[in-house]
Motif scaffolding. Structure first.
Motif, PDB file in Angstrom:
ATOM      1  N   UNK A  81       0.798  -1.229   0.000  1.00 31.48           N
ATOM      2  CA  UNK A  81       0.000   0.000   0.000  1.00 31.48           C
ATOM      3  C   UNK A  81       0.831   1.280   0.000  1.00 31.48           C
ATOM      4  N   UNK A  82       0.324   2.245  -0.733  1.00 33.02           N
ATOM      5  CA  UNK A  82       0.796   3.613  -0.631  1.00 33.02           C
ATOM      6  C   UNK A  82      -0.089   4.237   0.429  1.00 33.02           C
ATOM      7  N   UNK A  83       0.497   4.910   1.372  1.00 36.52           N
ATOM      8  CA  UNK A  83      -0.317   5.502   2.425  1.00 36.52           C
ATOM      9  C   UNK A  83       0.148   6.909   2.742  1.00 36.52           C
ATOM     10  N   UNK A  84      -0.792   7.810   2.831  1.00 41.10           N
ATOM     11  CA  UNK A  84      -0.491   9.195   3.146  1.00 41.10           C
ATOM     12  C   UNK A  84      -1.070   9.502   4.521  1.00 41.10           C
ATOM     13  N   UNK A  85      -0.243   9.980   5.414  1.00 41.18           N
ATOM     14  CA  UNK A  85      -0.663  10.336   6.775  1.00 41.18           C
ATOM     15  C   UNK A  85      -1.320   9.149   7.478  1.00 41.18           C
ATOM     16  N   UNK A  86      -0.575   8.054   7.689  1.00 39.15           N
ATOM     17  CA  UNK A  86      -1.193   6.871   8.308  1.00 39.15           C
ATOM     18  C   UNK A  86      -1.741   7.105   9.710  1.00 39.15           C
ATOM     19  N   UNK A  87      -1.377   8.195  10.355  1.00 46.26           N
ATOM     20  CA  UNK A  87      -1.950   8.476  11.671  1.00 46.26           C
ATOM     21  C   UNK A  87      -3.469   8.670  11.581  1.00 46.26           C
ATOM     22  N   UNK A 111       6.433   2.193   6.086  1.00 49.72           N
ATOM     23  CA  UNK A 111       5.065   2.723   5.985  1.00 49.72           C
ATOM     24  C   UNK A 111       4.082   1.683   6.528  1.00 49.72           C
ATOM     25  N   UNK A 112       4.308   0.423   6.202  1.00 51.09           N
ATOM     26  CA  UNK A 112       3.456  -0.642   6.719  1.00 51.09           C
ATOM     27  C   UNK A 112       3.505  -0.734   8.232  1.00 51.09           C
ATOM     28  N   UNK A 113       4.676  -0.541   8.794  1.00 49.03           N
ATOM     29  CA  UNK A 113       4.794  -0.571  10.254  1.00 49.03           C
ATOM     30  C   UNK A 113       4.028   0.591  10.883  1.00 49.03           C
ATOM     31  N   UNK A 114       4.051   1.736  10.225  1.00 48.65           N
ATOM     32  CA  UNK A 114       3.267   2.874  10.724  1.00 48.65           C
ATOM     33  C   UNK A 114       1.773   2.576  10.627  1.00 48.65           C
ATOM     34  N   UNK A 115       1.363   2.001   9.500  1.00 47.00           N
ATOM     35  CA  UNK A 115      -0.052   1.650   9.338  1.00 47.00           C
ATOM     36  C   UNK A 115      -0.481   0.674  10.424  1.00 47.00           C
ATOM     37  N   UNK A 116       0.351  -0.327  10.679  1.00 43.36           N
ATOM     38  CA  UNK A 116       0.044  -1.328  11.706  1.00 43.36           C
ATOM     39  C   UNK A 116      -0.117  -0.663  13.072  1.00 43.36           C
ATOM     40  N   UNK A 117       0.696   0.329  13.338  1.00 41.22           N
ATOM     41  CA  UNK A 117       0.641   1.036  14.617  1.00 41.22           C
ATOM     42  C   UNK A 117      -0.684   1.779  14.791  1.00 41.22           C
ATOM     43  N   UNK A 118      -1.212   2.352  13.704  1.00 40.19           N
ATOM     44  CA  UNK A 118      -2.406   3.202  13.813  1.00 40.19           C
ATOM     45  C   UNK A 118      -3.730   2.476  13.583  1.00 40.19           C
ATOM     46  N   UNK A 119      -3.749   1.455  12.756  1.00 37.77           N
ATOM     47  CA  UNK A 119      -5.001   0.742  12.500  1.00 37.77           C
ATOM     48  C   UNK A 119      -5.492   0.062  13.768  1.00 37.77           C
ATOM     49  N   UNK A 120      -6.806   0.026  13.964  1.00 34.76           N
ATOM     50  CA  UNK A 120      -7.363  -0.554  15.179  1.00 34.76           C
ATOM     51  C   UNK A 120      -7.257  -2.083  15.213  1.00 34.76           C
TER      52      UNK A 120
END
Length: 125
Positions: A81-87, A111-120
């Motif tokens: 995934x491309x992700x912008x502002x994963x917070x 970026x995936x690690x950031x997404x993992x951190x923020x997704x519920x």
């Protein structure tokens, strides 16, 4: 939620405007992903999708649709995934499968690690 999952489902692949064989403005999926994806779901006579799945920029569209129209998807799955502002993804409650290739410089695993951190409810692969 799980109790509201459809008992029957089918696959639909979207040829986004301006890509593949579809005429139109390529910016529609980037600017209004929720509007485009929800209009497809409604046009199919459905109230929701069992899953929204996307790769690369399509994954970004899936996440943005989940933010704009959370009621339209029960689960999410994204590959590279491309992700912008994963917070912003802290508002996404659906179970979300994240698939990354650690050797793909175009889609950094950080970026995936950031997404993992923020997704519920992330599942990380």
């Amino acid at each position: 939620g799980g109790s509201n999952l459809p008992t029957r489902f089918f696959h639909v692949a979207i040829d986004c405007p301006g890509y593949g064989r579809s005429p139109g403005n390529r910016q529609i999926i980037r600017t209004y992903p929720g509007g485009l994806i929800s209009s497809v779901i409604i046009a199919l006579g459905r109230k929701s999708a069992a899953a929204l799945i996307g790769s690369s920029q399509g994954a970004c569209a899936v996440f943005n649709c989940a933010l704009d129209f959370p009621e339209f998807a029960h689960t999410l799955a994204v590959c590279h995934p491309v992700g912008h502002a994963p917070q912003r993804y802290d508002k996404i409650w659906q179970p979300s499968l994240l698939i990354f290739d650690v050797e793909d410089a175009g889609h950094p695993v950080e970026i995936g690690r950031q997404m993992r951190r923020y997704l519920q409810d992330p599942r990380y692969f």
